[in-house]
Design a protein around this motif. Sequence first.
Motif, mmCIF file in Angstrom:
data_model
loop_
_atom_site.group_PDB
_atom_site.id
_atom_site.type_symbol
_atom_site.label_atom_id
_atom_site.label_comp_id
_atom_site.label_asym_id
_atom_site.label_seq_id
_atom_site.Cartn_x
_atom_site.Cartn_y
_atom_site.Cartn_z
ATOM 1 N N LEU A 221 30.487 18.174 -55.504
ATOM 2 C CA LEU A 221 31.329 19.471 -56.251
ATOM 3 C C LEU A 221 31.254 20.632 -55.519
ATOM 4 O O LEU A 221 31.451 21.493 -55.390
ATOM 5 C CB LEU A 221 31.379 19.226 -57.410
ATOM 6 N N VAL A 224 33.243 21.564 -53.252
ATOM 7 C CA VAL A 224 34.290 22.522 -53.216
ATOM 8 C C VAL A 224 34.445 23.570 -53.802
ATOM 9 O O VAL A 224 35.329 24.470 -52.464
ATOM 10 C CB VAL A 224 35.317 21.285 -54.606
ATOM 11 N N LEU A 283 35.051 18.232 -62.663
ATOM 12 C CA LEU A 283 36.328 17.915 -61.706
ATOM 13 C C LEU A 283 37.891 18.484 -62.148
ATOM 14 O O LEU A 283 37.561 18.707 -60.895
ATOM 15 C CB LEU A 283 36.583 16.225 -62.309
ATOM 16 N N GLY A 286 36.998 21.602 -59.545
ATOM 17 C CA GLY A 286 36.953 20.864 -58.914
ATOM 18 C C GLY A 286 38.836 20.596 -58.456
ATOM 19 O O GLY A 286 38.986 21.393 -57.153
ATOM 20 N N THR A 290 41.167 23.205 -55.257
ATOM 21 C CA THR A 290 41.407 22.182 -54.432
ATOM 22 C C THR A 290 43.222 22.507 -54.202
ATOM 23 O O THR A 290 43.686 22.786 -53.057
ATOM 24 C CB THR A 290 41.217 20.774 -54.225
ATOM 25 N N LEU A 382 36.279 16.945 -53.629
ATOM 26 C CA LEU A 382 36.323 16.318 -54.923
ATOM 27 C C LEU A 382 36.281 14.473 -55.426
ATOM 28 O O LEU A 382 36.189 13.926 -56.057
ATOM 29 C CB LEU A 382 37.744 17.009 -55.373
#
Length: 438
Positions: A221, A224, A283, A286, A290, A382
């Motif tokens: 992570l 990312v 998450l 992340g 992205t 990710l």
Amino acid sequence: MLSVLANRTYRHLLAAQIIALLGTGLATVALGLLAWQIAGEQAGVVLGTALAIKMLAYVGLAPIASALADQLPRRVMLVSLDLIRAAVALALPFVTEIWHIYGLIFLMQAASAGFTPTFQATIPDVLPDEAEYTRALSLSRLAYDLESLLSPMLAAALLTVVSFPVLFTGTVIGFLASALLVVSVPIPSPQPSPPRSIWTRTTRGIRLYFATPRLRGLLALNLVVAAASSMVIVNTVVLVKGHFALNEPQVAIALAAFGGGSMMAALLLPRVLDHMPDRPPMLAGGALLTIGLWIGPWADSFGLLVVLWALLGFGFSLAQTPTGRLLRRSALPEDRPALFAAQFALSHACWLLTYPLAGQIGARAGFDATFLLLGTLAGGGLLLAARLWRDDGGLAHQAEAATHDHPDLPADHPHLATYGHGPNHRHPVVVDDLHPRT
């Protein structure tokens, strides 16, 4: 959230962090403008290289500094490193060559490689309560975001009346004020650890880190986060001044948008983390980073760029703010400084990759290609993070309880006296000398 400020030591340390960050933020704006003055359209390359040098200092020196910190009083170490950083900032206005930038950046960041993880590892000792520490992490994130928001605004205001080299004076004042605030309060000593060689102390944090599954996911992570933030930090000045043909105040506004988005997420997180494990929001952050990189090529106006930077800032804070909770739950108190130093070094190893990529690809292939390349890198990170970091269950302060035994320990060992022997031996497990894996 503000209840933790009742703790005088934490209040002074937070103030020291905010003031030093404000000065550092002024230096960040000034450094970008200095690079533009010296290198023109190649400023992104200069900044990317300078930031890569910064990352080399962080990656190579943070674990060594952590090992040496075991032998020094924390207050002495923190104040000494603040004074070194102030001296370097004092020299930056006199830079006339690109290599001057590179040398001074390395020296300043070598000091930061010792200061930051030591500072971060001190806060759990100042605030041992988990709920208070969670709020302290959000306040710390807000401090970084206020720097991102207020430093560019302050820089923009100052630039209307002074030339940009004067901004470095603010950096000097920030580091000196930080040192005074650290001196003003008692700093907890690190927990004593068993005698170990310098090599063992230097590598211990890295070994603990890679032995812990959730932290292996955190490292992915980190990639990312590095991909998205590198695009912002390295290319904002070139996008605004070169691509959109705007001026220095607009550079500050774009950077402030990133800080404002991050601040919004930091304000929301304490309530969220009271009722949810760390993994989902991290998450989700992340994923936002992205997606933001992938839609970057369509940000074809300054207004859209500001909105995109705010989105990336929101995702950045979601992914970054709970990191301290993961580190705290993953180590015994005596191992925290080593683990914080490992996170500091490994996360900056990711920036060591992405900073030069953001600068070089932006200069050679254009910004659309840079957005897409960094977006692809973030997407891979990710997916890897989701795979490596399985759902822990429970809240972040609850390390997983595991049933196990220690047949090699004598029956009178203190650990067995606490938790019992045999097949019913069960307690929350972190990686340490008695538990080499979780």
